[in-house]
Design an enzyme around this catalytic site. Sequence first.
Site, short mmCIF file in Angstrom:
data_model
loop_
_atom_site.label_atom_id
_atom_site.label_comp_id
_atom_site.label_asym_id
_atom_site.label_seq_id
_atom_site.Cartn_x
_atom_site.Cartn_y
_atom_site.Cartn_z
NE ARG A 72 -4.84 12.96 11.94
CZ ARG A 72 -4.25 13.13 13.12
NH1 ARG A 72 -3.33 14.06 13.27
NH2 ARG A 72 -4.57 12.37 14.14
CG ASP A 73 -1.58 5.88 8.79
OD1 ASP A 73 -0.50 6.16 8.22
OD2 ASP A 73 -1.72 4.89 9.53
#
Length: 210
Positions: A70-71
């Site tokens: 997610r990043d």
Amino acid sequence: QLTHPNTIQVYDYGKTPDGVFYYAMEYLHGVNLQDLVERFGPLSEGRTVHILSQICDSLSEAHALGLIHRDIKPGNIFLCRRGLLPDCVKVLDFGLVREYRTASASESTPKGNAVVEGTPWYMPPEAMHGNAPADPRSDLYSLGALGYYLLTGHYIFDAVSVEDIQHKKLNAKPIPPTRRTVLPISQQMEVLILSCLENDMSLRPQSAHH
């Protein structure tokens, strides 16, 4: 659970006596991709492929365990030398990791005034607007945005605010990377990068493994 050699290794974790959470990781000597591109400009296609392939290997293990990063962004990808091998990738900062198999759409994506978790330049549209629950294809969008940056030295859109980024991600198509650099990029590579950047998750590559 993550033991792939392209993933930062965590040796220990816990809490200090005063309640501060910590974890001890392997020490790395090298440079992250954000600093690399800022200092030396965009990378060749061959070097980009070498780097992205290693990131995919790291993500494949995480996704197989039901986890999404997610990043994914240049600052979270570190290049170091391992033995005599240069450009060895280490994927850092699983601080936003989530189990996608058990998380509902409402748990995985922010709505209303909720805090947006991630980095706007590299976040997939579904993470910004709650259109669909995040899954491995969300990481692949971020990987496409990362590849675009490595090849061109530019973000996928020119924007002046988070709202501007959101609007363009929903309503515009990225300029093909071949039009944003003088370095040669093959048609196959360009098609792959742009497919990762599709708003429709079903049009993106379906697995980091492939």
